[in-house]
Motif scaffolding. Sequence first.
Motif, mmCIF file in Angstrom:
data_model
loop_
_atom_site.group_PDB
_atom_site.id
_atom_site.type_symbol
_atom_site.label_atom_id
_atom_site.label_comp_id
_atom_site.label_asym_id
_atom_site.label_seq_id
_atom_site.Cartn_x
_atom_site.Cartn_y
_atom_site.Cartn_z
ATOM 1 N N GLU A 2 0.839 -1.201 0.000
ATOM 2 C CA GLU A 2 0.000 0.000 0.000
ATOM 3 C C GLU A 2 0.876 1.254 0.000
ATOM 4 O OE1 GLU A 2 -3.425 0.023 -0.054
ATOM 5 O OE2 GLU A 2 -3.315 -2.146 -0.276
ATOM 6 N N SER A 3 0.262 2.400 -0.178
ATOM 7 C CA SER A 3 0.990 3.665 -0.115
ATOM 8 C C SER A 3 1.439 3.939 1.315
ATOM 9 C CB SER A 3 0.100 4.818 -0.588
ATOM 10 O OG SER A 3 -0.258 4.638 -1.929
ATOM 11 N N VAL A 4 2.661 4.431 1.469
ATOM 12 C CA VAL A 4 3.158 4.837 2.783
ATOM 13 C C VAL A 4 2.314 6.004 3.280
ATOM 14 C CG1 VAL A 4 5.128 5.843 4.012
ATOM 15 C CG2 VAL A 4 5.508 4.084 2.289
ATOM 16 N N GLU A 5 2.095 6.966 2.409
ATOM 17 C CA GLU A 5 1.261 8.128 2.717
ATOM 18 C C GLU A 5 -0.076 7.911 2.014
ATOM 19 O OE1 GLU A 5 1.926 10.637 4.740
ATOM 20 O OE2 GLU A 5 4.078 10.372 5.054
ATOM 21 N N GLN A 6 -0.995 7.252 2.700
ATOM 22 C CA GLN A 6 -2.270 6.852 2.105
ATOM 23 C C GLN A 6 -3.091 8.037 1.593
ATOM 24 O OE1 GLN A 6 -4.264 3.538 2.949
ATOM 25 N NE2 GLN A 6 -2.304 2.494 3.021
ATOM 26 N N MET A 7 -3.005 9.170 2.278
ATOM 27 C CA MET A 7 -3.754 10.348 1.847
ATOM 28 C C MET A 7 -3.227 10.900 0.519
ATOM 29 S SD MET A 7 -4.370 12.420 5.425
ATOM 30 C CE MET A 7 -4.804 13.893 4.521
ATOM 31 N N PHE A 8 -2.003 10.504 0.164
ATOM 32 C CA PHE A 8 -1.371 11.021 -1.053
ATOM 33 C C PHE A 8 -0.967 9.888 -1.987
ATOM 34 C CE2 PHE A 8 -0.205 13.833 2.576
ATOM 35 C CZ PHE A 8 -1.074 14.873 2.268
ATOM 36 N N SER A 9 -1.818 8.903 -2.109
ATOM 37 C CA SER A 9 -1.492 7.710 -2.888
ATOM 38 C C SER A 9 -1.323 7.980 -4.378
ATOM 39 C CB SER A 9 -2.550 6.627 -2.666
ATOM 40 O OG SER A 9 -3.815 7.099 -3.075
ATOM 41 N N ASP A 10 -1.778 9.130 -4.860
ATOM 42 C CA ASP A 10 -1.614 9.455 -6.271
ATOM 43 C C ASP A 10 -0.224 10.008 -6.590
ATOM 44 O OD1 ASP A 10 -2.541 11.561 -4.676
ATOM 45 O OD2 ASP A 10 -3.379 12.657 -6.380
ATOM 46 N N TYR A 11 0.634 10.106 -5.574
ATOM 47 C CA TYR A 11 2.020 10.536 -5.776
ATOM 48 C C TYR A 11 2.940 9.333 -5.601
ATOM 49 C CZ TYR A 11 0.349 15.307 -5.514
ATOM 50 O OH TYR A 11 -0.308 16.481 -5.763
ATOM 51 N N PRO A 12 3.572 8.854 -6.673
ATOM 52 C CA PRO A 12 4.432 7.670 -6.570
ATOM 53 C C PRO A 12 5.775 7.922 -5.899
ATOM 54 C CG PRO A 12 4.349 8.445 -8.838
ATOM 55 C CD PRO A 12 3.392 9.290 -8.060
ATOM 56 N N VAL A 13 6.196 9.194 -5.833
ATOM 57 C CA VAL A 13 7.490 9.539 -5.239
ATOM 58 C C VAL A 13 7.278 10.628 -4.194
ATOM 59 C CG1 VAL A 13 9.817 10.416 -5.691
ATOM 60 C CG2 VAL A 13 8.701 8.947 -7.384
ATOM 61 N N LEU A 14 7.925 10.456 -3.040
ATOM 62 C CA LEU A 14 7.808 11.404 -1.931
ATOM 63 C C LEU A 14 9.165 11.990 -1.571
ATOM 64 C CD1 LEU A 14 5.561 9.239 0.408
ATOM 65 C CD2 LEU A 14 4.800 11.087 -1.108
ATOM 66 N N LEU A 15 9.156 13.258 -1.187
ATOM 67 C CA LEU A 15 10.349 13.915 -0.671
ATOM 68 C C LEU A 15 10.018 14.469 0.702
ATOM 69 C CD1 LEU A 15 13.245 15.103 -0.959
ATOM 70 C CD2 LEU A 15 12.153 17.152 -1.934
ATOM 71 N N TYR A 16 10.718 13.942 1.713
ATOM 72 C CA TYR A 16 10.579 14.444 3.084
ATOM 73 C C TYR A 16 11.709 15.429 3.341
ATOM 74 C CZ TYR A 16 7.430 10.498 3.900
ATOM 75 O OH TYR A 16 6.390 9.603 3.848
ATOM 76 N N VAL A 17 11.355 16.631 3.785
ATOM 77 C CA VAL A 17 12.336 17.641 4.152
ATOM 78 C C VAL A 17 12.150 17.887 5.644
ATOM 79 C CG1 VAL A 17 13.206 19.972 3.736
ATOM 80 C CG2 VAL A 17 12.184 18.670 1.845
ATOM 81 N N ASP A 18 13.073 17.381 6.448
ATOM 82 C CA ASP A 18 12.941 17.436 7.899
ATOM 83 C C ASP A 18 13.901 18.440 8.515
ATOM 84 O OD1 ASP A 18 11.093 15.404 7.651
ATOM 85 O OD2 ASP A 18 12.515 13.821 8.108
ATOM 86 N N MET A 19 13.415 19.097 9.552
ATOM 87 C CA MET A 19 14.207 20.040 10.351
ATOM 88 C C MET A 19 14.823 21.162 9.524
ATOM 89 S SD MET A 19 16.067 17.603 13.161
ATOM 90 C CE MET A 19 16.861 19.002 13.918
ATOM 91 N N THR A 20 14.073 21.685 8.579
ATOM 92 C CA THR A 20 14.606 22.763 7.752
ATOM 93 C C THR A 20 14.221 24.130 8.307
ATOM 94 O OG1 THR A 20 14.847 23.624 5.523
ATOM 95 C CG2 THR A 20 12.651 22.813 6.125
#
Length: 105
Positions: A64-82
């Motif tokens: 399943e999608s890691v981010e279920q609310m955004f399943s229409d995005y096949p690639v994710l970019l997490y930007v943490d502590m910016t």
Amino acid sequence: MAAYDLYGFKGASIFEAKSKIEERLKFSFEKRDSSYQGGLYYRFGENESECLTLKRNIDPFDGESVEQMFSDYPVLLYVDMTLRSEEIRSLLGTEFNLLRHELFD
């Protein structure tokens, strides 16, 4: 105040996203592999400071999608502590959609 942002990329591949991000933000990702992260993924930065993680939106355990609310995005970019959330958003351009923006002290 540090921001934790999540971007979605609708392009066909993680490699396309990687290339665009590296060109626009002027850095090189480190290639990594982890079953927890769904196999191949890319990372830039350290855990104690700004860190970017680029990965596929697929949970390796259930498919399943890691981010279920955004399943229409096949690639994710997490930007943490910016501390430069707006700058990164501007540099990434319209191909990368800001899906979530959270601020923490």
